[in-house]
Design an enzyme around this catalytic site. Structure first.
Site, short mmCIF file in Angstrom:
data_model
loop_
_atom_site.label_atom_id
_atom_site.label_comp_id
_atom_site.label_asym_id
_atom_site.label_seq_id
_atom_site.Cartn_x
_atom_site.Cartn_y
_atom_site.Cartn_z
N LYS A 49 0.83 -1.22 0.00
CA LYS A 49 0.00 0.00 0.00
C LYS A 49 0.86 1.26 0.00
O LYS A 49 0.45 2.29 -0.54
CB LYS A 49 -0.96 -0.02 1.18
CG LYS A 49 -0.32 -0.11 2.57
CD LYS A 49 -0.08 1.23 3.21
CE LYS A 49 0.57 1.09 4.57
NZ LYS A 49 0.75 2.39 5.25
N THR A 64 -3.90 5.30 3.12
CA THR A 64 -2.57 5.77 2.74
C THR A 64 -2.58 6.44 1.37
O THR A 64 -1.80 7.37 1.12
CB THR A 64 -1.56 4.61 2.75
OG1 THR A 64 -1.69 3.91 3.99
CG2 THR A 64 -0.14 5.11 2.63
#
Length: 333
Positions: free
Chosen positions: A193, A250
């Site tokens: 991520k 994120t």
């Protein structure tokens, strides 16, 4: 419970602050000067400015061994690069150990050709095979946890006693902790991520629109899942907090350092300038190449990750990256 948190960065400090409301917590800083500053000012001025440390939280430095001997749970709040050393030090520990590091371990320059980076649980299997260990992960910004804003995390381990200890230590008001035995899946989510957030920041920085952002996040999740399954993870894990949840946070959150790197690169800054302007570690910068190396060794296609690696390495411009991704051959989803 007596908890020792090793590493006084943003995330280690935030979790220590949270746990100190119900447990006896020691926060260990490698730098004695930093420890003194934290103790005196009751504030982590570098990583969490303006947020007061609870009076019950003990800040310490120096010899770790006496602190380790007294702890009932040890949490390693260090960057991925320091995880091997920390686990080696704790290899004979008899209490649960957990790390907060997200990423693949970087391949050493002198490593044999074909070497690839390891996940945290793979590093642990090498240096501390008998240790009962795991990790705490999920969609979380340290600043929000330190400010007692609602958050949900995942306690991942193959050992039930580690999962139970992490839930007992950190589950409470404003912080929910879910147990998961698929540590490989949780770790792949936490590693990939960060790389995908750089790509999404680039997309936003170039003003490509919300359609493009949604496409990147969705196709990025597919890349993450392919790599995880190839490493033995469960597909369902990537639909949970440590997969989709952490990716969305994120990739889109204004507090994301990795997203910020993408934004700055889109503005024309060099990678060196972008990293220096942050003042904090952006793990995606250091783990992107390692993620791609691991995927290539497994025969897993990760075009977004490959594009980020080319961008960070300087072989492609921001606009070239977008064009390369859009010009890929059509295929079934």
């Amino acid at each position: 419970m007596k908890i020792l948190v090793i590493g006084a960065g943003a995330w280690g400090t935030a979790l220590a602050m949270h746990a100190a409301a119900r447990h006896s917590v020691q926060l260990w800083a490698r730098d004695a000067q930093q420890a003194s500053q934290l103790h005196t000012s009751r504030e982590n001025q570098r990583y969490l400015p303006g947020i007061r440390l609870p009076d019950a939280l003990e800040v310490c430095s120096g010899d770790l061994q006496p602190l380790v001997a007294q702890a009932e749970l040890i949490v390693l709040g260090t960057p991925m690069a320091a995880l091997r050393g920390g686990l080696t030090m704790l290899r004979d520990c008899q209490v649960p150990v957990a790390w907060l590091s997200k990423g693949f371990e970087a391949v050493a320059p002198d490593a044999p050709t074909g070497s690839h980076g390891l996940l945290g649980n793979e590093v642990c299997a090498q240096v501390a095979p008998h240790l009962h260990a795991g990790m705490l992960s999920g969609p979380s910004f340290a600043q929000e946890v330190a400010q007692h804003q609602p958050t949900a995390l995942v306690a991942a381990s193959r050992h039930a006693d580690v999962r139970d200890a992490l839930v007992a230590a950190f589950h409470g008001d404003n912080l929910r902790v879910y147990a998961n035995d698929d540590i490989s899946g949780v770790e792949v989510g936490g590693a990939v991520k960060n790389v995908l957030a750089i790509a999404t920041g680039l997309c936003d920085g170039l003003s490509l629109g919300l359609n493009a952002r949604a496409a990147l996040v969705t196709r990025g999740l597919a890349e993450m899942t392919r790599l995880g399954v190839a490493l033995g993870a469960q597909t369902d894990t990537f639909m949970g907090l440590s997969g989709l949840g952490d990716l969305v946070l994120t990739a889109t959150g204004d507090l994301s350092r990795n997203r910020k790197i993408g934004l700055l690169l889109a503005q024309g800054q060099s990678l060196e300038q972008a990293v220096q302007s942050l003042g904090h570690v952006a793990e995606g910068v250091y783990s992107a190449r390692t993620v791609l190396q691991r995927a290539q060794k497994l025969g897993v296609e990760m075009p977004i990750t490959a594009a980020v690696v080319a961008l960070l390495g300087g072989s492609m411009s921001a606009r070239d990256v977008v064009q390369a991704l859009m010009e890929r051959e059509p295929r079934a989803e």
